[in-house]
Design a protein around this motif. Structure first.
Motif, PDB file in Angstrom:
ATOM      1  N   TYR A 145       0.818  -1.217   0.000  1.00  0.00           N
ATOM      2  CA  TYR A 145       0.000   0.000   0.000  1.00  0.00           C
ATOM      3  C   TYR A 145       0.851   1.267   0.000  1.00  0.00           C
ATOM      4  N   ASN A 146       2.149   1.134   0.280  1.00  0.00           N
ATOM      5  CA  ASN A 146       3.048   2.290   0.213  1.00  0.00           C
ATOM      6  C   ASN A 146       3.786   2.403  -1.118  1.00  0.00           C
ATOM      7  N   GLY A 147       3.470   1.532  -2.070  1.00  0.00           N
ATOM      8  CA  GLY A 147       4.020   1.688  -3.406  1.00  0.00           C
ATOM      9  C   GLY A 147       5.438   1.193  -3.596  1.00  0.00           C
ATOM     10  N   HIS A 148       5.882   0.225  -2.806  1.00  0.00           N
ATOM     11  CA  HIS A 148       7.227  -0.337  -3.002  1.00  0.00           C
ATOM     12  C   HIS A 148       7.222  -1.168  -4.289  1.00  0.00           C
ATOM     13  N   ALA A 193      -0.596   4.291  -2.410  1.00  0.00           N
ATOM     14  CA  ALA A 193      -0.481   3.884  -3.811  1.00  0.00           C
ATOM     15  C   ALA A 193      -1.864   3.708  -4.430  1.00  0.00           C
ATOM     16  N   SER A 194      -2.010   4.129  -5.658  1.00  0.00           N
ATOM     17  CA  SER A 194      -3.323   4.080  -6.325  1.00  0.00           C
ATOM     18  C   SER A 194      -3.860   2.662  -6.445  1.00  0.00           C
ATOM     19  N   HIS A 195      -2.959   1.697  -6.716  1.00  0.00           N
ATOM     20  CA  HIS A 195      -3.439   0.317  -6.853  1.00  0.00           C
ATOM     21  C   HIS A 195      -3.997  -0.204  -5.530  1.00  0.00           C
ATOM     22  N   LEU A 197      -5.357   1.763  -3.100  1.00  0.00           N
ATOM     23  CA  LEU A 197      -6.614   2.467  -2.844  1.00  0.00           C
ATOM     24  C   LEU A 197      -7.760   1.842  -3.636  1.00  0.00           C
ATOM     25  N   ALA A 198      -7.475   1.490  -4.890  1.00  0.00           N
ATOM     26  CA  ALA A 198      -8.503   0.868  -5.725  1.00  0.00           C
ATOM     27  C   ALA A 198      -8.951  -0.467  -5.144  1.00  0.00           C
ATOM     28  N   ALA A 199      -7.993  -1.255  -4.658  1.00  0.00           N
ATOM     29  CA  ALA A 199      -8.335  -2.551  -4.064  1.00  0.00           C
ATOM     30  C   ALA A 199      -9.117  -2.374  -2.762  1.00  0.00           C
ATOM     31  N   LEU A 200      -8.740  -1.389  -1.962  1.00  0.00           N
ATOM     32  CA  LEU A 200      -9.427  -1.149  -0.694  1.00  0.00           C
ATOM     33  C   LEU A 200     -10.847  -0.640  -0.916  1.00  0.00           C
ATOM     34  N   GLU A 201     -11.053   0.107  -1.988  1.00  0.00           N
ATOM     35  CA  GLU A 201     -12.402   0.599  -2.295  1.00  0.00           C
ATOM     36  C   GLU A 201     -13.354  -0.552  -2.618  1.00  0.00           C
ATOM     37  N   GLU A 202     -12.826  -1.649  -3.134  1.00  0.00           N
ATOM     38  CA  GLU A 202     -13.646  -2.814  -3.464  1.00  0.00           C
ATOM     39  C   GLU A 202     -13.568  -3.903  -2.398  1.00  0.00           C
TER      40      GLU A 202
END
Length: 486
Positions: A145-148, A193-195, A197-202
């Protein structure tokens, strides 16, 4: 006359500095590495410090470990930025110790090598089912979630289950729980990270269990982290009132620790107070005490996938030191879940030529001075080789802990220079930065300098401004290197 003499002395001094500097290499650009560099530059005006990191981005855990909803904790980057811009400091990103350059080569190039590369792997539980799909380490999830870029494609399945179990009750465990349970609209304006956030939204996760081997009197988190997760809106917090009952041994432990007393008070209050909306909220957080993981259970419907965690009930047994350890009772219970996170600690890894205490997961050292073996014999010093941070003391503490850790290591270096234990720049010149650049050039290693990193930073901020975020992180190696080196 005195002014002229001072100017002449300063001129000679600067001539010595420029022609024959003390060459220092710090491996790792996280807090431990940057604090070490800062203190070396301040303590030794003749020092030239190079910071080497396998990542093309500096700042280590400040970038990849601090939760996105904790922006104030990341302010220390401003201090590190000033260090990197010092004319006697250089950043060598995208240079891996071991594959890009060896430890023995660095020791030949520099008078002083300080290893501060932290902990790159995870501790294992060593219990049945640990390889089932749906089980992750907290470190992997935090990096994701931190974009590593190493975890860009982790892709944890947050949609197929409503329940997650987190093994551990430290600050990292609370971070994971908070990110899973916090409303995503509160994360949208962070640098998550956007990916992710998108996963958490779903996400379908509505229930999270935080499991600890011991009781609330021994919980490893801090009051600040605990207060934050307890304050999430529309969240039911469940703690069994029997679990917060204190024994005389518990009370003795709490007497000696103000931090643990505050944590216990917060947990006790959460257990006994019932909010107005209790039982009506969509999300639940369960603190499970006096349980240790026994095994991970495989799904009957999906071969190779997690379906639950079997826990053994524990009792506390006192030690002579006054601390209590958890001992299995032989009673078991299961929690059904499709997702589990192991938050049981990070583990450092050795490189060729580095003495290592595999049992403790640290480099044997005396106040930062690397020792040849784990016996602790101070006579077995590795000349010019030092450690700082988690490699030195184990994966513990907060960011500021590394400042004091660096102070101690730099003091040891200074003492060794003064005593003549360490080869000085005047008696033994070293190639340092120029030598490192030559070796890396010969091997076609693409170095990311600090000015290259500033291109990444500018691009991330530009993308972030379009989404009302502080930055939109570049999350793949390809994007990072292309932006830095194009």
């Amino acid at each position: 006359m005195a002014i002229m003499q001072a100017r002449a002395w300063l001129s000679r001094r600067l001539s010595t500095v420029s022609s024959n500097p003390l060459r220092v290499c710090v491996v790792g650009s996280g807090p431990a590495g940057f604090y070490t560099a800062e203190k070396m530059l301040k303590a030794h005006q003749e020092a030239e410090v190079d910071i080497v990191d396998r990542m093309p981005t500096p700042f280590g855990l400040v970038r990849f470990g601090v939760a996105p909803d904790h922006p104030e904790t990341k302010n220390v980057i401003n201090q590190f930025w000033r260090v990197a811009q010092n004319e006697r400091c250089s950043f060598f990103g995208n240079v891996a110790l071991g594959s890009g350059i060896s430890l023995s080569e660095l020791r030949d190039l520099y008078h002083v090598v300080v290893l501060a590369y932290g902990a790159e792997t995870d501790r294992n539980l060593g219990i049945p089912g640990e390889d089932l799909k749906g089980i992750y380490s907290a470190r992997q999830f935090v990096r994701w979630y931190n974009g590593h870029p190493d975890e860009r494609y982790l892709d944890p399945d947050l949609k197929s289950t409503g329940t997650a179990v987190i093994l551990g009750q430290g600050n990292v465990a609370l971070d994971v729980a908070r990110i899973l349970l916090r409303p995503t609209e509160e994360l949208m304006t962070t640098d998550i990270a956007s990916h992710a956030l998108a996963a958490l939204e779903e996400s379908s996760i509505r229930k999270v269990y935080l499991v600890g081997r011991r009781g609330p009197a021994q919980a490893a988190c801090t009051a600040k982290e605990l207060r934050e997760i307890l304050g999430i809106c529309d969240l039911d917090v469940n703690i069994k009132e029997n679990d917060i009952l204190l024994t005389p041994a518990d009370e003795e432990e709490l007497k000696s620790s103000r931090i643990k007393r505050r944590v216990y008070e917060l947990l006790s209050k959460a257990a006994t107070s019932k909010p107005v909306n209790a039982g009506l909220n969509q999300r639940e957080l369960h603190f499970v005490f006096f349980r240790k993981p026994d095994s991970f259970l495989e799904s009957e419907d999906r071969t190779g996938y997690l379906s639950g965690v079997r826990l053994e009930k524990t009792v506390l047994k006192g030690l002579d030191s006054g601390k209590q350890i958890a001992v299995g009772s032989g009673e078991y219970e299961d929690i059904k879940c499709g997702l589990a996170f192991k938050s049981i600690g990070y583990k450092s890894i050795p490189v060729d030529g580095l003495p290592f205490d595999h049992q403790r997961g640290v480099v044997p050292n005396s106040r930062g001075r690397v020792l040849s073996d784990a016996s602790g014999d101070p006579a077995q010093l590795e000349e010019g080789l030092y450690v700082c941070g988690w490699l030195k003391r184990g994966p513990s503490g907060i960011i500021a802990t590394n400042m004091y850790c660096a102070e101690e290591t730099v003091l040891s270096i200074s003492e060794d220079l003064n005593k003549g234990v360490l080869a000085s720049s005047s008696t033994s010149p070293k190639p340092g930065r120029e030598g490192l650049q030559q070796i890396l050039s010969d091997r076609n290693v693409r170095i990311v300098s600090f000015s290259d990193w500033e291109k990444i930073d500018a691009e991330e901020e530009r993308r972030g401004s379009e989404k009302d975020k502080p930055r939109e992180k570049l999350t793949t190696w390809e994007e990072l290197l292309k932006t830095a080196l194009e």
